[in-house]
Motif scaffolding. Structure first.
Motif, short mmCIF file in Angstrom:
data_model
loop_
_atom_site.label_atom_id
_atom_site.label_comp_id
_atom_site.label_asym_id
_atom_site.label_seq_id
_atom_site.Cartn_x
_atom_site.Cartn_y
_atom_site.Cartn_z
N TYR A 110 -6.35 -9.23 8.05
CA TYR A 110 -6.74 -8.00 8.74
C TYR A 110 -6.34 -8.05 10.21
O TYR A 110 -5.81 -7.08 10.75
N ASN A 111 -6.59 -9.15 10.86
CA ASN A 111 -6.27 -9.28 12.29
C ASN A 111 -4.77 -9.16 12.54
O ASN A 111 -4.35 -8.60 13.55
N LYS A 112 -3.96 -9.69 11.65
CA LYS A 112 -2.51 -9.64 11.83
C LYS A 112 -1.93 -8.27 11.52
O LYS A 112 -1.00 -7.82 12.18
N LEU A 113 -2.48 -7.60 10.50
CA LEU A 113 -1.84 -6.40 9.98
C LEU A 113 -2.50 -5.10 10.40
O LEU A 113 -2.00 -4.03 10.08
N ARG A 114 -3.59 -5.14 11.12
CA ARG A 114 -4.30 -3.91 11.44
C ARG A 114 -3.50 -2.98 12.35
O ARG A 114 -3.69 -1.78 12.33
N GLY A 115 -2.59 -3.51 13.13
CA GLY A 115 -1.81 -2.67 14.02
C GLY A 115 -0.57 -2.08 13.39
O GLY A 115 -0.04 -1.09 13.87
N CYS A 116 -0.10 -2.64 12.30
CA CYS A 116 1.17 -2.16 11.73
C CYS A 116 1.07 -1.76 10.27
O CYS A 116 1.96 -1.10 9.78
N GLY A 117 0.01 -2.14 9.60
CA GLY A 117 -0.09 -1.85 8.18
C GLY A 117 -1.25 -0.95 7.85
O GLY A 117 -2.15 -0.73 8.66
N THR A 118 -1.23 -0.42 6.64
CA THR A 118 -2.32 0.40 6.15
C THR A 118 -3.35 -0.49 5.48
O THR A 118 -3.13 -1.70 5.31
N SER A 119 -4.46 0.10 5.08
CA SER A 119 -5.48 -0.69 4.39
C SER A 119 -4.96 -1.19 3.05
O SER A 119 -5.34 -2.28 2.60
N GLU A 120 -4.07 -0.44 2.42
CA GLU A 120 -3.47 -0.89 1.17
C GLU A 120 -2.58 -2.11 1.39
O GLU A 120 -2.54 -3.02 0.55
N ASP A 121 -1.86 -2.14 2.50
CA ASP A 121 -1.03 -3.30 2.83
C ASP A 121 -1.88 -4.54 3.04
O ASP A 121 -1.53 -5.64 2.59
N ILE A 122 -3.02 -4.37 3.70
CA ILE A 122 -3.91 -5.50 3.95
C ILE A 122 -4.51 -6.00 2.64
O ILE A 122 -4.57 -7.21 2.40
N GLU A 123 -4.93 -5.07 1.77
CA GLU A 123 -5.48 -5.46 0.47
C GLU A 123 -4.44 -6.20 -0.38
O GLU A 123 -4.76 -7.17 -1.05
N GLU A 124 -3.21 -5.73 -0.33
CA GLU A 124 -2.14 -6.37 -1.08
C GLU A 124 -1.88 -7.79 -0.55
O GLU A 124 -1.67 -8.72 -1.33
N CYS A 125 -1.93 -7.95 0.76
CA CYS A 125 -1.73 -9.27 1.35
C CYS A 125 -2.85 -10.22 0.93
O CYS A 125 -2.60 -11.36 0.57
N VAL A 126 -4.09 -9.74 0.96
CA VAL A 126 -5.23 -10.58 0.57
C VAL A 126 -5.13 -10.96 -0.90
O VAL A 126 -5.39 -12.13 -1.27
N SER A 127 -4.75 -10.02 -1.75
CA SER A 127 -4.62 -10.37 -3.17
C SER A 127 -3.49 -11.37 -3.39
O SER A 127 -3.60 -12.25 -4.24
N ASP A 128 -2.42 -11.26 -2.60
CA ASP A 128 -1.33 -12.24 -2.70
C ASP A 128 -1.79 -13.62 -2.22
O ASP A 128 -1.34 -14.64 -2.74
N VAL A 129 -2.68 -13.65 -1.24
CA VAL A 129 -3.23 -14.93 -0.77
C VAL A 129 -4.00 -15.61 -1.89
O VAL A 129 -3.80 -16.80 -2.17
N PHE A 130 -4.87 -14.87 -2.58
CA PHE A 130 -5.64 -15.47 -3.66
C PHE A 130 -4.77 -15.83 -4.85
O PHE A 130 -5.01 -16.86 -5.50
N ALA A 131 -3.75 -15.05 -5.13
CA ALA A 131 -2.84 -15.40 -6.20
C ALA A 131 -2.10 -16.71 -5.88
O ALA A 131 -1.97 -17.58 -6.74
N ALA A 132 -1.65 -16.84 -4.64
CA ALA A 132 -0.97 -18.07 -4.24
C ALA A 132 -1.93 -19.26 -4.26
O ALA A 132 -1.54 -20.37 -4.63
#
Length: 84
Positions: A3-25
């Motif tokens: 959230y801290n990295k992406l809040r300025g350039c991404g949407t909430s969907e982008d942040i959710e996708e990043c978090v889900s990719d973190v847990f998948a990895a």
């Protein structure tokens, strides 16, 4: 972290996708190598930081290739100077 990295350039969907990719990895890493059981907090932090940076780079690169121009701006580019 994401959230801290992406809040300025991404949407909430982008942040959710990043978090889900973190847990998948994370699940893929733990399935492959179980030696991280005691250091799971550090593993999540490292994966989250790296994924957020990757998403940040891809989002900002995608945004820099799109250029919006107004008709007023385009008229300022026209010159009456002739090369002949």
């Amino acid at each position: 972290m994401a959230y801290n990295k992406l809040r300025g350039c991404g949407t909430s969907e982008d942040i959710e996708e990043c978090v889900s990719d973190v847990f998948a990895a994370l699940f893929m890493q733990c399935e492959y190598d179980m030696s991280y059981e005691n250091d799971i907090k550090y593993l999540i932090g490292t994966i989250a930081k790296r994924k957020a940076i990757d998403y940040f780079r891809s989002l900002t690169a995608r945004g820099s290739h799109i250029s919006e121009t107004d008709e007023d701006d385009m008229s300022e580019l026209v010159s009456d100077f002739s090369v002949d």
